[in-house]
Scaffold this motif. Sequence first.
Motif, mmCIF file in Angstrom:
data_model
loop_
_atom_site.group_PDB
_atom_site.id
_atom_site.type_symbol
_atom_site.label_atom_id
_atom_site.label_comp_id
_atom_site.label_asym_id
_atom_site.label_seq_id
_atom_site.Cartn_x
_atom_site.Cartn_y
_atom_site.Cartn_z
ATOM 1 N N SER A 90 -2.489 -2.245 -3.584
ATOM 2 C CA SER A 90 -3.892 -2.572 -3.328
ATOM 3 C C SER A 90 -4.636 -1.395 -2.714
ATOM 4 C CB SER A 90 -3.994 -3.781 -2.391
ATOM 5 O OG SER A 90 -3.360 -3.502 -1.154
ATOM 6 N N SER A 91 -3.874 -0.384 -2.276
ATOM 7 C CA SER A 91 -4.498 0.786 -1.656
ATOM 8 C C SER A 91 -3.563 1.982 -1.750
ATOM 9 C CB SER A 91 -4.828 0.499 -0.189
ATOM 10 O OG SER A 91 -5.216 1.678 0.484
ATOM 11 N N THR B 6 0.848 -1.186 0.000
ATOM 12 C CA THR B 6 0.000 0.000 0.000
ATOM 13 C C THR B 6 0.889 1.243 0.000
ATOM 14 O OG1 THR B 6 -0.163 0.178 2.406
ATOM 15 C CG2 THR B 6 -1.783 -1.221 1.291
ATOM 16 N N ASP C 224 -8.951 -3.644 -8.175
ATOM 17 C CA ASP C 224 -9.870 -3.078 -7.189
ATOM 18 C C ASP C 224 -9.157 -2.159 -6.196
ATOM 19 O OD1 ASP C 224 -8.404 -5.044 -5.982
ATOM 20 O OD2 ASP C 224 -10.086 -5.944 -4.898
ATOM 21 N N CYS C 225 -8.072 -1.533 -6.619
ATOM 22 C CA CYS C 225 -7.286 -0.664 -5.733
ATOM 23 C C CYS C 225 -8.176 0.414 -5.106
ATOM 24 C CB CYS C 225 -6.149 -0.007 -6.519
ATOM 25 S SG CYS C 225 -5.069 1.035 -5.500
ATOM 26 N N GLU C 226 -8.161 0.469 -3.785
ATOM 27 C CA GLU C 226 -8.901 1.503 -3.056
ATOM 28 C C GLU C 226 -8.048 2.762 -3.015
ATOM 29 O OE1 GLU C 226 -10.956 0.887 1.039
ATOM 30 O OE2 GLU C 226 -9.021 1.878 1.427
ATOM 31 N N GLU D 68 5.679 -4.795 -6.840
ATOM 32 C CA GLU D 68 4.468 -5.341 -6.239
ATOM 33 C C GLU D 68 3.300 -4.377 -6.439
ATOM 34 O OE1 GLU D 68 2.817 -6.983 -1.939
ATOM 35 O OE2 GLU D 68 4.940 -6.516 -2.183
ATOM 36 N N THR E 119 -3.739 -2.730 -8.417
ATOM 37 C CA THR E 119 -4.654 -3.854 -8.552
ATOM 38 C C THR E 119 -5.973 -3.354 -9.144
ATOM 39 O OG1 THR E 119 -5.520 -3.549 -6.305
ATOM 40 C CG2 THR E 119 -3.646 -5.051 -6.574
ATOM 41 N N ALA F 248 -9.742 -0.642 3.365
ATOM 42 C CA ALA F 248 -8.697 -1.590 2.952
ATOM 43 C C ALA F 248 -7.317 -1.117 3.399
ATOM 44 C CB ALA F 248 -8.726 -1.771 1.440
ATOM 45 N N HIS F 249 -7.106 0.188 3.392
ATOM 46 C CA HIS F 249 -5.796 0.719 3.761
ATOM 47 C C HIS F 249 -5.491 0.426 5.236
ATOM 48 C CE1 HIS F 249 -2.414 3.261 2.524
ATOM 49 N NE2 HIS F 249 -2.382 3.661 3.772
ATOM 50 N N ALA G 121 -4.794 -3.247 5.908
ATOM 51 C CA ALA G 121 -3.432 -3.634 5.512
ATOM 52 C C ALA G 121 -2.435 -3.333 6.634
ATOM 53 C CB ALA G 121 -3.032 -2.903 4.233
#
Length: 364
Positions: free
Chosen positions: A50-51, A2, A83-85, A47, A81, A236-237, A240
């Motif tokens: 995701s957030s 993240t 669906d990255c928030e 990598e 990603t 989501a953040h 993580a």
Amino acid sequence: MTLYIHIPFCSSRCGYCTFNSFTNSEELYDDYVNALILDISKNACKEPLSSIFFGGGTPNMLETHFYEKIFAAIRQNFTLTKDCEITTEANPNLITQQWCQQMHDLGINRLSLGVQSFFTDKLAYLEREHGQKDIYYALECAQKANIFNLSIDLIYDTPLDDPKRIKEEIMLATQLPISHLSAYSLSIEDDSRLKKRGEKESTTPQHKVLIEALNHSGFYAYEVSNFIPKNGKKCAHNLAYWQGMDYIGCGAGAVGKLSNKALKNSSYNTDHSPAIRLQATKNLNDYITHPNKRSIEYLSTQDILLESLFLGLRSEVGVDISLLDSKALENLEILKSHNLIEIKNNRIYALDYFLSDELALRLS
């Protein structure tokens, strides 16, 4: 992985604030964003993210042409990603329809509003600049811009709070079109203006009243300060962080944590530690001059264990029982016998998040 990006600018400093933020610094916006872009580029990794979280300060102090540059740098140096928030914090009184729409077009899909309170006297006590009408207008702007993942922050345990007002505040909050709510007990830090003017923290905590009111309105806790309604959306953040994932921090004072796995092809020497914590300089001018400068803390296996306990037990994440040694397992049985924890699928969970720090110490 993240990414946290710090926007340290504010129109004024709130009475409780001790965050790394600066007022009357408009002349530095260009230089700061240019430094931030260099910082983002330095921290490029393979990598996927995701957030992404824009925190402050007050991120909506910056006009969207600055964010165009920031997002261009992010997409040049990272993959996201599907669906990255992508969250931005914002102050209600600075929200405009145009800002929301342009931020959505850049990729923002979650908005976190610093509401803190609906009451005029309490907002004045906290030294906030917005009013109740600003809250409703800000949420309306976000929805019109197709940002529907909406969160608000509240502060409680001020001298102006009592059970009746807590219940009324929660009623007002939970009637909003929000998918997430954070509620923080007021902490009066030494460097805050509240402390300097002689204010003291509440001696009659209202968290039980707060939780009962939230539960009555259909919101449940998934962390000590974070709540969602049925069909709401957890942050989501934050998840993580609580799960111990690696994260990158860019901006003045921003903090990151990288494990050995993430550091394999980096320029950082782990010194045989399982992970390192990095922090950019807090000084605004120093950061602009040296955006890639970091202080480094080498984390031991015990550091990682303590972090897992303190973060896992304060949330629904829990802690893997295999992390505990024989002495901790003995204490675990005692805590279980007192109905303070439960064990499911070899993970330990606190039954009362507000006791999580004490429980973590007993198991460390």
